[in-house]
Write a protein that holds these residues in place. Sequence first.
Motif, mmCIF file in Angstrom:
data_model
loop_
_atom_site.group_PDB
_atom_site.id
_atom_site.type_symbol
_atom_site.label_atom_id
_atom_site.label_comp_id
_atom_site.label_asym_id
_atom_site.label_seq_id
_atom_site.Cartn_x
_atom_site.Cartn_y
_atom_site.Cartn_z
ATOM 1 N N UNK A 85 -16.289 -101.988 -57.723
ATOM 2 C CA UNK A 85 -15.106 -102.516 -58.411
ATOM 3 C C UNK A 85 -14.964 -101.973 -59.831
ATOM 4 N N UNK A 86 -14.886 -100.651 -59.922
ATOM 5 C CA UNK A 86 -14.513 -99.990 -61.155
ATOM 6 C C UNK A 86 -13.245 -99.184 -60.875
ATOM 7 N N UNK A 87 -13.035 -98.097 -61.569
ATOM 8 C CA UNK A 87 -11.828 -97.295 -61.397
ATOM 9 C C UNK A 87 -12.176 -95.834 -61.142
ATOM 10 N N UNK A 88 -13.158 -95.639 -60.298
ATOM 11 C CA UNK A 88 -13.662 -94.296 -60.017
ATOM 12 C C UNK A 88 -12.993 -93.759 -58.759
ATOM 13 N N UNK A 89 -12.459 -92.561 -58.822
ATOM 14 C CA UNK A 89 -11.831 -91.944 -57.660
ATOM 15 C C UNK A 89 -12.627 -90.739 -57.164
ATOM 16 N N UNK A 90 -13.721 -90.409 -57.862
ATOM 17 C CA UNK A 90 -14.545 -89.277 -57.437
ATOM 18 C C UNK A 90 -15.972 -89.536 -57.867
ATOM 19 N N UNK A 91 -16.914 -89.061 -57.063
ATOM 20 C CA UNK A 91 -18.318 -89.334 -57.378
ATOM 21 C C UNK A 91 -18.821 -88.429 -58.495
ATOM 22 N N UNK A 92 -19.201 -89.043 -59.584
ATOM 23 C CA UNK A 92 -19.812 -88.324 -60.702
ATOM 24 C C UNK A 92 -21.089 -89.078 -61.080
ATOM 25 N N UNK A 93 -22.128 -88.848 -60.318
ATOM 26 C CA UNK A 93 -23.349 -89.611 -60.518
ATOM 27 C C UNK A 93 -24.550 -88.683 -60.542
ATOM 28 N N UNK A 94 -25.662 -89.220 -60.998
ATOM 29 C CA UNK A 94 -26.868 -88.415 -61.114
ATOM 30 C C UNK A 94 -27.415 -88.031 -59.740
ATOM 31 N N UNK A 95 -27.879 -86.801 -59.554
ATOM 32 C CA UNK A 95 -28.365 -86.353 -58.248
ATOM 33 C C UNK A 95 -29.712 -86.932 -57.847
ATOM 34 N N UNK A 96 -30.355 -87.713 -58.696
ATOM 35 C CA UNK A 96 -31.654 -88.278 -58.366
ATOM 36 C C UNK A 96 -31.545 -89.605 -57.611
ATOM 37 N N UNK A 97 -30.337 -90.059 -57.353
ATOM 38 C CA UNK A 97 -30.151 -91.377 -56.743
ATOM 39 C C UNK A 97 -30.592 -91.413 -55.288
ATOM 40 N N UNK A 98 -31.092 -92.573 -54.881
ATOM 41 C CA UNK A 98 -31.410 -92.839 -53.486
ATOM 42 C C UNK A 98 -30.541 -93.967 -52.935
ATOM 43 N N UNK A 99 -30.082 -94.856 -53.827
ATOM 44 C CA UNK A 99 -29.249 -95.987 -53.434
ATOM 45 C C UNK A 99 -27.991 -95.985 -54.302
ATOM 46 N N UNK A 100 -26.833 -95.959 -53.649
ATOM 47 C CA UNK A 100 -25.564 -95.892 -54.373
ATOM 48 C C UNK A 100 -24.538 -96.782 -53.692
ATOM 49 N N UNK A 101 -23.776 -97.523 -54.496
ATOM 50 C CA UNK A 101 -22.688 -98.347 -53.960
ATOM 51 C C UNK A 101 -21.442 -98.129 -54.796
ATOM 52 N N UNK A 102 -20.334 -97.768 -54.129
ATOM 53 C CA UNK A 102 -19.057 -97.503 -54.796
ATOM 54 C C UNK A 102 -17.938 -98.367 -54.237
ATOM 55 N N UNK A 103 -18.286 -99.478 -53.614
ATOM 56 C CA UNK A 103 -17.266 -100.346 -53.027
ATOM 57 C C UNK A 103 -16.276 -100.823 -54.086
ATOM 58 N N UNK A 104 -15.002 -100.901 -53.705
ATOM 59 C CA UNK A 104 -13.984 -101.381 -54.628
ATOM 60 C C UNK A 104 -13.445 -100.334 -55.565
ATOM 61 N N UNK A 105 -13.827 -99.061 -55.369
ATOM 62 C CA UNK A 105 -13.292 -97.957 -56.167
ATOM 63 C C UNK A 105 -12.348 -97.132 -55.313
ATOM 64 N N UNK A 106 -11.472 -96.386 -55.970
ATOM 65 C CA UNK A 106 -10.544 -95.519 -55.251
ATOM 66 C C UNK A 106 -11.292 -94.476 -54.437
ATOM 67 N N UNK A 107 -12.455 -94.094 -54.915
ATOM 68 C CA UNK A 107 -13.241 -93.085 -54.207
ATOM 69 C C UNK A 107 -13.698 -93.566 -52.846
#
Length: 222
Positions: A85-107
């Motif tokens: 639940x932010x306003x992100x429409x494209x993934x711009x995150x660190x490549x070291x992640x193992x767990x990621x949640x983008x629910x509620x974003x345009x992306x």
Amino acid sequence: MAGSIALNGTQISYIGNDCKEIPEYIGKAYGHFAKRLDLSFNQLRALAGLKMFPELEELIVDNNQLGNDLRLPRLPRLHTLTLNKNQISFDRVTPALEYLSLLGNQACPNQLVSPDKDEDDYQRYRYFVLHKLPQLKFLDTRKVTKRESMEARERGEFMKVVKPKCDAPSTEAGKDSNPLPYTPLPRGSRDGSNHRGLFTKCRYIYYGKHSEGNRFIRNDQL
């Protein structure tokens, strides 16, 4: 005025304080040992203050105002990030992640927040994100499967979900650009000031399968 902070060992919570940036005093006081930081329900638009949290492993920034200009400082230990639940429409995150949640974003074309999207759209989104971040073990609410990882490697680059632009409809030459609304009346009867009756023969066949009265109507009464 400083907001309320909850401290539990190496876990720091600074929730619902409507801050637009991470307060500097939090980084100075807790950044050197904090492993989990929850900044949900604020008004954050940037995360530059995270540079003071080198030991951070988990970051929760749900329900903020983060957009496509999101930049994360180098956080070598960070393995869990939730940006719901932010306003992100494209993934711009660190490549070291193992767990990621983008629910509620345009992306993330989830049906709960995007009624015009379906499960196929969501699956394409997963392939695309997994292509960008192949080390992910968990995306949103689902564990990454071996099949998804294989599909992401082979086709994920082409799976970005793009909303088509709506172009204005073009009119063909010779056609009326302002057509009259549909009406079953003859053209001459469309004018409200011209009330003329129209008489013609109409052959009407009624199949009254559910009408018991039809069996008592004679031909000479029609």
